[in-house]
Scaffold this motif. Structure first.
Motif, mmCIF file in Angstrom:
data_model
loop_
_atom_site.group_PDB
_atom_site.id
_atom_site.type_symbol
_atom_site.label_atom_id
_atom_site.label_comp_id
_atom_site.label_asym_id
_atom_site.label_seq_id
_atom_site.Cartn_x
_atom_site.Cartn_y
_atom_site.Cartn_z
ATOM 1 N N ASP A 129 0.833 -1.214 0.000
ATOM 2 C CA ASP A 129 0.000 0.000 0.000
ATOM 3 C C ASP A 129 0.866 1.262 0.000
ATOM 4 O O ASP A 129 0.628 2.207 0.753
ATOM 5 C CB ASP A 129 -0.943 0.008 1.211
ATOM 6 C CG ASP A 129 -1.857 -1.200 1.221
ATOM 7 O OD1 ASP A 129 -2.418 -1.509 0.152
ATOM 8 O OD2 ASP A 129 -1.991 -1.838 2.271
ATOM 9 N N THR A 130 1.875 1.242 -0.828
ATOM 10 C CA THR A 130 2.816 2.351 -0.928
ATOM 11 C C THR A 130 3.018 2.718 -2.393
ATOM 12 O O THR A 130 3.190 1.833 -3.242
ATOM 13 C CB THR A 130 4.171 1.973 -0.302
ATOM 14 O OG1 THR A 130 3.971 1.685 1.093
ATOM 15 C CG2 THR A 130 5.180 3.088 -0.442
ATOM 16 N N VAL A 131 2.998 4.025 -2.674
ATOM 17 C CA VAL A 131 3.095 4.509 -4.053
ATOM 18 C C VAL A 131 4.380 5.303 -4.229
ATOM 19 O O VAL A 131 4.590 6.321 -3.553
ATOM 20 C CB VAL A 131 1.891 5.396 -4.417
ATOM 21 C CG1 VAL A 131 1.984 5.838 -5.877
ATOM 22 C CG2 VAL A 131 0.580 4.656 -4.166
ATOM 23 N N LEU A 132 5.243 4.853 -5.120
ATOM 24 C CA LEU A 132 6.464 5.582 -5.450
ATOM 25 C C LEU A 132 6.093 6.810 -6.274
ATOM 26 O O LEU A 132 5.372 6.716 -7.269
ATOM 27 C CB LEU A 132 7.404 4.683 -6.246
ATOM 28 C CG LEU A 132 8.667 5.341 -6.820
ATOM 29 C CD1 LEU A 132 9.562 5.855 -5.697
ATOM 30 C CD2 LEU A 132 9.426 4.346 -7.695
ATOM 31 N N GLN A 133 6.609 7.967 -5.853
ATOM 32 C CA GLN A 133 6.312 9.219 -6.542
ATOM 33 C C GLN A 133 7.489 9.745 -7.353
ATOM 34 O O GLN A 133 7.341 10.659 -8.144
ATOM 35 C CB GLN A 133 5.903 10.285 -5.520
ATOM 36 C CG GLN A 133 4.606 9.985 -4.800
ATOM 37 C CD GLN A 133 3.398 10.110 -5.716
ATOM 38 O OE1 GLN A 133 3.231 11.096 -6.418
ATOM 39 N NE2 GLN A 133 2.548 9.102 -5.713
ATOM 40 N N GLY A 134 8.680 9.191 -7.138
ATOM 41 C CA GLY A 134 9.860 9.642 -7.851
ATOM 42 C C GLY A 134 11.029 9.797 -6.902
ATOM 43 O O GLY A 134 10.978 9.374 -5.747
#
Length: 210
Positions: A123-128
């Motif tokens: 439940d983790t989103v890489l943003q850059g």
């Protein structure tokens, strides 16, 4: 008289068969019109990898060109800001659909030599990556596609994972790209706003921590 009756029956049979074929072809054409063939190929900067979304071939991470590319890891992955290469490994968002119709996003790491995949954070989103190179992620995040505010199943899932789906804030995580370990985190009460890039990506970790 019998021959005439036989001829009429044969003609009727041919008409029925021909009508069935036309009906089947028409249904197929309509179905294709609503589901056009898809074969999108997105290159991941700094690697020989690309992410493919296709209705003809398996979705996943490929190497090589679009025509002769080789499937390395099957799955639905992000690209652009949703992927970053460091230390011979690829950090990338993987989107997973559950049997209950929820869309989840996990941060995974793929070894670019062995092509082994491991889940680093659920439940983790890489943003850059930020200006100093650390990977910036949003942790304990319920995907908007699951409508966490109104979807009871999404709400129950979020609660079971220790996430508050009704919260407006966001947990910002900084990861060391070499080790994949969390080196700093902060709870942002404002959540993901339009100035997210300026606040977290355009600056170094040291500048953010001041």
């Amino acid at each position: 008289m019998r021959k005439s009756k036989f001829s009429v029956n044969a003609l009727l049979l041919l008409v029925i068969i021909f009508s069935a074929i036309i009906f089947f072809v028409t249904i197929k054409l309509v179905d294709l019109a609503y589901h056009p063939a898809r074969n999108d190929y997105y290159h991941i900067e700094g690697t020989d990898c690309s992410v493919r979304y296709s209705s003809l071939l398996p979705d996943g991470i490929y190497t090589g060109d679009q025509i002769t590319g080789t499937l390395r890891v099957e799955g639905r992955f992000g690209y652009d800001w949703g992927a970053a290469a460091a230390g011979g490994r690829l950090y990338i968002n993987e989107y997973v659909s559950t049997d209950l119709g929820l869309m989840l996003c996990n941060l995974v790491r793929v070894d670019l030599k062995t092509w082994e995949k491991e889940t680093l954070l659920r439940d983790t989103v890489l943003q850059g990556a930020c200006a100093s190179g650390e990977l910036v992620c949003i942790g304990k995040s319920v995907m908007p596609a699951g409508h966490p505010g109104t979807n009871a199943l999404a709400h129950l899932y979020a609660m079971s994972e220790g996430t508050d789906p009704s919260a407006d804030g966001a947990l910002i995580l900084y990861l060391d790209p070499e080790s994949g370990e969390i080196v700093w985190s902060v709870a942002d009460a404002e959540g993901v706003t339009e100035d997210f890039e300026a606040k977290y990506l355009a600056r170094t970790l040291e500048e953010v921590r001041r």
